[in-house]
Design a protein around this motif. Structure first.
Motif, PDB file in Angstrom:
ATOM      1  N   TYR A 139      25.778 -33.213 -70.006  1.00  0.00           N
ATOM      2  CA  TYR A 139      26.972 -32.396 -69.771  1.00  0.00           C
ATOM      3  C   TYR A 139      27.848 -32.362 -71.022  1.00  0.00           C
ATOM      4  N   TRP A 140      28.018 -33.524 -71.652  1.00  0.00           N
ATOM      5  CA  TRP A 140      28.817 -33.548 -72.886  1.00  0.00           C
ATOM      6  C   TRP A 140      28.185 -32.647 -73.942  1.00  0.00           C
ATOM      7  N   ALA A 141      26.864 -32.722 -74.059  1.00  0.00           N
ATOM      8  CA  ALA A 141      26.160 -31.955 -75.085  1.00  0.00           C
ATOM      9  C   ALA A 141      26.368 -30.456 -74.901  1.00  0.00           C
ATOM     10  N   ILE A 142      26.371 -29.998 -73.668  1.00  0.00           N
ATOM     11  CA  ILE A 142      26.584 -28.572 -73.430  1.00  0.00           C
ATOM     12  C   ILE A 142      28.020 -28.186 -73.772  1.00  0.00           C
ATOM     13  N   GLY A 143      28.953 -29.079 -73.501  1.00  0.00           N
ATOM     14  CA  GLY A 143      30.329 -28.833 -73.929  1.00  0.00           C
ATOM     15  C   GLY A 143      30.443 -28.754 -75.441  1.00  0.00           C
ATOM     16  N   ARG A 144      29.697 -29.614 -76.130  1.00  0.00           N
ATOM     17  CA  ARG A 144      29.713 -29.575 -77.598  1.00  0.00           C
ATOM     18  C   ARG A 144      29.143 -28.260 -78.111  1.00  0.00           C
ATOM     19  N   LEU A 145      28.071 -27.807 -77.513  1.00  0.00           N
ATOM     20  CA  LEU A 145      27.504 -26.508 -77.887  1.00  0.00           C
ATOM     21  C   LEU A 145      28.501 -25.397 -77.610  1.00  0.00           C
ATOM     22  N   ALA A 146      29.167 -25.471 -76.458  1.00  0.00           N
ATOM     23  CA  ALA A 146      30.117 -24.421 -76.064  1.00  0.00           C
ATOM     24  C   ALA A 146      31.288 -24.336 -77.036  1.00  0.00           C
ATOM     25  N   ARG A 147      31.704 -25.468 -77.580  1.00  0.00           N
ATOM     26  CA  ARG A 147      32.839 -25.476 -78.498  1.00  0.00           C
ATOM     27  C   ARG A 147      32.551 -24.646 -79.746  1.00  0.00           C
ATOM     28  N   THR A 148      31.326 -24.706 -80.222  1.00  0.00           N
ATOM     29  CA  THR A 148      30.949 -24.008 -81.452  1.00  0.00           C
ATOM     30  C   THR A 148      30.283 -22.667 -81.188  1.00  0.00           C
ATOM     31  N   ARG A 149      29.493 -22.585 -80.131  1.00  0.00           N
ATOM     32  CA  ARG A 149      28.713 -21.368 -79.851  1.00  0.00           C
ATOM     33  C   ARG A 149      28.860 -20.974 -78.384  1.00  0.00           C
ATOM     34  N   PRO A 150      30.081 -20.571 -77.983  1.00  0.00           N
ATOM     35  CA  PRO A 150      30.326 -20.252 -76.577  1.00  0.00           C
ATOM     36  C   PRO A 150      29.445 -19.134 -76.040  1.00  0.00           C
ATOM     37  N   GLU A 151      29.055 -18.214 -76.912  1.00  0.00           N
ATOM     38  CA  GLU A 151      28.224 -17.105 -76.453  1.00  0.00           C
ATOM     39  C   GLU A 151      26.844 -17.592 -76.013  1.00  0.00           C
ATOM     40  N   LEU A 152      26.364 -18.679 -76.599  1.00  0.00           N
ATOM     41  CA  LEU A 152      25.067 -19.230 -76.213  1.00  0.00           C
ATOM     42  C   LEU A 152      25.184 -20.178 -75.023  1.00  0.00           C
ATOM     43  N   ALA A 153      26.340 -20.780 -74.847  1.00  0.00           N
ATOM     44  CA  ALA A 153      26.534 -21.736 -73.755  1.00  0.00           C
ATOM     45  C   ALA A 153      27.044 -21.079 -72.482  1.00  0.00           C
ATOM     46  N   SER A 154      27.373 -19.800 -72.531  1.00  0.00           N
ATOM     47  CA  SER A 154      27.981 -19.142 -71.365  1.00  0.00           C
ATOM     48  C   SER A 154      27.091 -19.194 -70.133  1.00  0.00           C
ATOM     49  N   GLY A 155      25.773 -19.194 -70.340  1.00  0.00           N
ATOM     50  CA  GLY A 155      24.853 -19.250 -69.211  1.00  0.00           C
ATOM     51  C   GLY A 155      24.881 -20.572 -68.470  1.00  0.00           C
ATOM     52  N   ALA A 156      25.543 -21.570 -69.042  1.00  0.00           N
ATOM     53  CA  ALA A 156      25.622 -22.880 -68.390  1.00  0.00           C
ATOM     54  C   ALA A 156      26.768 -22.965 -67.398  1.00  0.00           C
ATOM     55  N   ARG A 157      27.659 -21.962 -67.379  1.00  0.00           N
ATOM     56  CA  ARG A 157      28.868 -22.090 -66.568  1.00  0.00           C
ATOM     57  C   ARG A 157      28.564 -22.400 -65.104  1.00  0.00           C
ATOM     58  N   GLN A 158      27.653 -21.659 -64.506  1.00  0.00           N
ATOM     59  CA  GLN A 158      27.376 -21.877 -63.073  1.00  0.00           C
ATOM     60  C   GLN A 158      26.851 -23.286 -62.813  1.00  0.00           C
ATOM     61  N   TRP A 159      26.122 -23.837 -63.783  1.00  0.00           N
ATOM     62  CA  TRP A 159      25.568 -25.178 -63.616  1.00  0.00           C
ATOM     63  C   TRP A 159      26.604 -26.248 -63.898  1.00  0.00           C
ATOM     64  N   LEU A 160      27.552 -25.953 -64.772  1.00  0.00           N
ATOM     65  CA  LEU A 160      28.674 -26.875 -64.979  1.00  0.00           C
ATOM     66  C   LEU A 160      29.546 -26.918 -63.727  1.00  0.00           C
ATOM     67  N   LEU A 161      29.753 -25.763 -63.099  1.00  0.00           N
ATOM     68  CA  LEU A 161      30.520 -25.738 -61.850  1.00  0.00           C
ATOM     69  C   LEU A 161      29.808 -26.541 -60.772  1.00  0.00           C
ATOM     70  N   LYS A 162      28.507 -26.405 -60.717  1.00  0.00           N
ATOM     71  CA  LYS A 162      27.739 -27.211 -59.767  1.00  0.00           C
ATOM     72  C   LYS A 162      27.858 -28.691 -60.115  1.00  0.00           C
ATOM     73  N   GLY A 163      27.937 -28.981 -61.427  1.00  0.00           N
ATOM     74  CA  GLY A 163      28.070 -30.360 -61.869  1.00  0.00           C
ATOM     75  C   GLY A 163      29.363 -31.023 -61.426  1.00  0.00           C
ATOM     76  N   LEU A 164      30.370 -30.236 -61.066  1.00  0.00           N
ATOM     77  CA  LEU A 164      31.623 -30.807 -60.550  1.00  0.00           C
ATOM     78  C   LEU A 164      31.411 -31.520 -59.222  1.00  0.00           C
TER      79      LEU A 164
END
Length: 231
Positions: A139-164
């Motif tokens: 989860y941290w790693a995807i956040g790190r990717l999102a910080r620099t390359r949000p356009e590539l990490a955007s597909g993770a949003r639904q799975w991050l929400l599930k991760g809550l």
């Protein structure tokens, strides 16, 4: 062998300095000769693990610019360590994977979906990381990717929400933190509010990007994410 030990000790000493970031160019210039030592540092304490991951990312990016196949082999090594067949648990691998993708646009374009896949739980035939402690790093790693390359990490949003709602409380906090690295979305609010109000005081360690690990409770991270998305 003695020369190799001395080089490894010198590299470790550099990463232990307060000004270690100013030495990243020197480390990256060492190329493949520094990769093995940096891999070994991923097994050390959390702060050293993150510093080594950053250094490995910068090194892989330099290698990618000069020898793309050698850089891809570094990522393949990450993927192997994260697989069940390897027999490894993969400590530090998600952090290093993310730093490599953050540092190299070429590697990010090719491998971002694999990094995201470690939190994608389809229930069958997937790459989902089922080790709770290692999944926290995913989860941290995807956040790190999102910080620099949000356009590539955007597909993770639904799975991050599930991760809550992950069964592991620290994973829930890390998922909330990762969401704050993506562009704001008011649709995150219901799930974040539920986590923010649950009073979960388990603490998550978040690398500050420099010389320390910051501690936040799971609820605090959800509250921060909720406040950010409201503004």
């Amino acid at each position: 062998m003695a020369r190799m030990r001395a080089a490894k000790a010198k590299l470790k000493e550099i990463l232990q300095r307060n000004d270690w970031q100013g030495q990243l160019g020197e480390i990256a210039a060492g190329g493949m000769s520094n990769v093995g030592a940096l891999f070994s540092f991923l097994l050390l304490d959390p702060l050293m693990r993150h510093k080594a991951a950053v250094a490995l990312g910068r090194t892989a990016a330099k290698i990618a610019a000069e020898n793309p196949e050698a850089a891809r082999n570094i990522i393949r090594r990450f993927i192997w360590h994260m697989s069940e067949e390897s027999g490894n648990i993969g400590w530090g691998i998600p952090e290093a994977f993310a730093e490599c993708l953050a540092a190299s646009p070429e590697l990010a374009k090719t491998y971002h979906k694999i990094l995201i896949s470690y939190i994608v739980d389809l229930g069958f035939d997937d790459n989902y990381c089922d080790n709770d402690q290692l999944r926290r790093s995913c989860y941290w790693a995807i956040g790190r990717l999102a910080r620099t390359r949000p356009e590539l990490a955007s597909g993770a949003r639904q799975w991050l929400l599930k991760g809550l709602q992950d069964k592991d409380s620290i994973c829930r906090g890390m998922a909330a933190w990762a969401l704050t690295q993506l562009p704001p979305d008011i649709m995150n609010a219901p799930a974040l509010r539920q986590l923010a109000e649950c009073g979960d005081n388990d603490e998550c360690e978040i690398f500050d990007g420099n010389n320390k690990m910051d501690l936040f409770t799971v609820s605090e991270l959800a509250q921060k994410a909720l406040a950010r998305d409201k503004n």
